[in-house]
Design an enzyme around this catalytic site. Structure first.
Site, mmCIF file in Angstrom:
data_model
loop_
_atom_site.group_PDB
_atom_site.id
_atom_site.type_symbol
_atom_site.label_atom_id
_atom_site.label_comp_id
_atom_site.label_asym_id
_atom_site.label_seq_id
_atom_site.Cartn_x
_atom_site.Cartn_y
_atom_site.Cartn_z
ATOM 1 N N HIS A 168 -2.681 2.636 -5.895
ATOM 2 C CA HIS A 168 -3.446 1.410 -5.666
ATOM 3 C C HIS A 168 -3.581 0.576 -6.936
ATOM 4 C CE1 HIS A 168 -5.758 -0.610 -2.540
ATOM 5 N NE2 HIS A 168 -6.558 -1.037 -3.490
ATOM 6 N N HIS A 177 -4.135 -9.106 3.476
ATOM 7 C CA HIS A 177 -5.583 -9.091 3.687
ATOM 8 C C HIS A 177 -5.983 -10.054 4.794
ATOM 9 C CE1 HIS A 177 -6.212 -7.675 -0.728
ATOM 10 N NE2 HIS A 177 -6.047 -6.668 0.090
ATOM 11 N N ARG A 185 -0.980 -2.073 -7.049
ATOM 12 C CA ARG A 185 -1.309 -3.175 -6.132
ATOM 13 C C ARG A 185 -2.332 -4.114 -6.788
ATOM 14 N NH1 ARG A 185 -1.384 -4.403 -0.568
ATOM 15 N NH2 ARG A 185 -3.413 -4.858 0.364
ATOM 16 N N LYS A 229 -2.390 -2.415 7.822
ATOM 17 C CA LYS A 229 -3.592 -2.019 8.534
ATOM 18 C C LYS A 229 -3.674 -2.755 9.866
ATOM 19 C CE LYS A 229 -6.566 -0.657 4.673
ATOM 20 N NZ LYS A 229 -7.854 -0.897 3.982
ATOM 21 N N TYR A 283 -9.579 -7.934 -5.822
ATOM 22 C CA TYR A 283 -8.470 -7.355 -6.571
ATOM 23 C C TYR A 283 -8.175 -8.136 -7.846
ATOM 24 C CZ TYR A 283 -7.116 -4.399 -2.626
ATOM 25 O OH TYR A 283 -7.088 -3.453 -1.637
ATOM 26 N N ARG A 313 0.848 -1.197 0.000
ATOM 27 C CA ARG A 313 0.000 0.000 0.000
ATOM 28 C C ARG A 313 0.881 1.243 0.000
ATOM 29 N NH1 ARG A 313 -2.167 -3.471 4.056
ATOM 30 N NH2 ARG A 313 -4.266 -4.253 3.535
#
Length: 330
Positions: A278, A304, A281, A212, A313, A188
């Site tokens: 993004h 994830h 990615r 995250k 994705y 990211r």
């Protein structure tokens, strides 16, 4: 209730007062009752508002403890606060019909997409499910509000040619290192700008990023990214620990906005549509799955928590579907 009370008092005083006195008494009672009713309503409103603030604060604390980022917490808090202020009810008195009406009106007033409305539904579901778990309410009113259906949009990825054009047209060694790292690692943009020099292992071509929920993971990059990073670092004479710094001031760490601006400028000059961090990615995830990388490994590579997120994705190329059909079915 107050009107009945006023009438009962007047009736009970009929034998003791004349007409003028009864009318005066009735008028006085009505004024006083109206005043007390207004004050009582204000008190209820204040209690409702305070009650909502208290439980929301506790919910945010719980989510913070779970590891949610400050950005996520702010989004949660703003969304739930807006709902509570609109409905003007304490959370335990809010029912399913209230929330359905709120979501419908929100969509109409803001011309919001179905995806946006469903995001709000998910946040409210998390909030009321937590209230249920904490025994503050018996049952979440969001249980009967199902996921908002929306059209699946296939998002763009870079073609192989576009990737090579971007790599070959960087304005500086720093920009070259950024593009190469985004292309091969799938990290990211927030993870990229937070990297420090000592996070990079050039020998093993890997680095540790903070994703995250403040979760660390190892990501990998290819030989071209390694050479680009080495070339860029050789130009640095400062002692700033940041891996990437501002283009004109090595004392300042590069920010997300700086990366986005640089990529937008490149896209405009090279006539490539929607060049943003993004998209690199998404391109890596799509390419990895298309070439046969197990989805579980792609999930780990991207950091994830749920595999469903990884699947969003992935866009399998149509010619490979055709080839697979001929191989396995025809």
């Amino acid at each position: 209730m107050f009107k009945n009370f006023c009438d009962d008092v007047v009736m009970s005083m009929l034998p003791h007062l004349n007409s003028f006195q009864l009318n005066t008494l009735k008028s006085t009672l009505e004024i006083l009752c109206s005043k007390h009713m207004t004050e009582a309503n204000k008190l209820d409103d204040n209690n409702s508002e305070n009650e909502g603030k208290i439980v929301l604060s506790k919910f945010i604390q719980a989510k913070k403890l779970e590891g949610c980022s400050s950005k996520t917490l702010t989004y949660y808090e703003n969304t739930i606060t807006k709902m509570l202020s609109t409905l003007e009810k304490p959370p335990k008195h809010i029912d399913t019909s209230d929330l359905r009406q709120y979501l419908n009106e929100y969509q109409e007033k803001n011309n919001a997409s179905r995806v946006s409305v469903d995001n709000i539904r998910r946040i409210l579901s998390s909030f009321f499910s937590w209230l249920e778990d904490e025994d503050y309410i018996i049952k979440s009113p969001v249980r009967r509000i199902h996921k908002v259906k929306s059209a699946k949009v296939v998002k763009e990825v870079f073609s192989d040619e576009q990737v090579e054009i971007l790599k070959d047209n960087c304005n500086s060694l720093r920009d070259k290192a950024i593009v190469e790292l985004l292309c091969s690692s799938g990290m990211r943009v927030g993870e990229l700008v937070n990297l420090n020099r000592n996070d990079i292992n050039l020998v093993e071509r890997e680095c540790v990023v903070l994703g995250k929920g403040n979760k660390e993971r190892v990501v990998y990059f290819d030989a071209r990214a390694k050479l680009a990073i080495e070339g860029y670092l050789q130009t640095r004479t400062d002692d700033n620990p940041a891996l990437f710094t501002h283009a004109h001031n090595n004392d300042q760490r590069l920010q997300i906005g700086g990366v986005e601006k640089m990529l937008r400028r490149m896209g405009a000059l090279l006539n490539i549509n929607k060049v943003h961090p993004h998209k690199f990615r998404r391109t890596l995830a799509t390419s990895a799955i298309d070439k046969g990388m197990p989805i579980e490994q792609v999930q780990h590579l991207l950091g994830h928590q749920k595999i469903d997120t990884t699947l969003h994705y992935a866009m399998v190329k149509q010619h490979n579907v055709k080839h697979a059909h001929r191989k396995f079915i025809s």
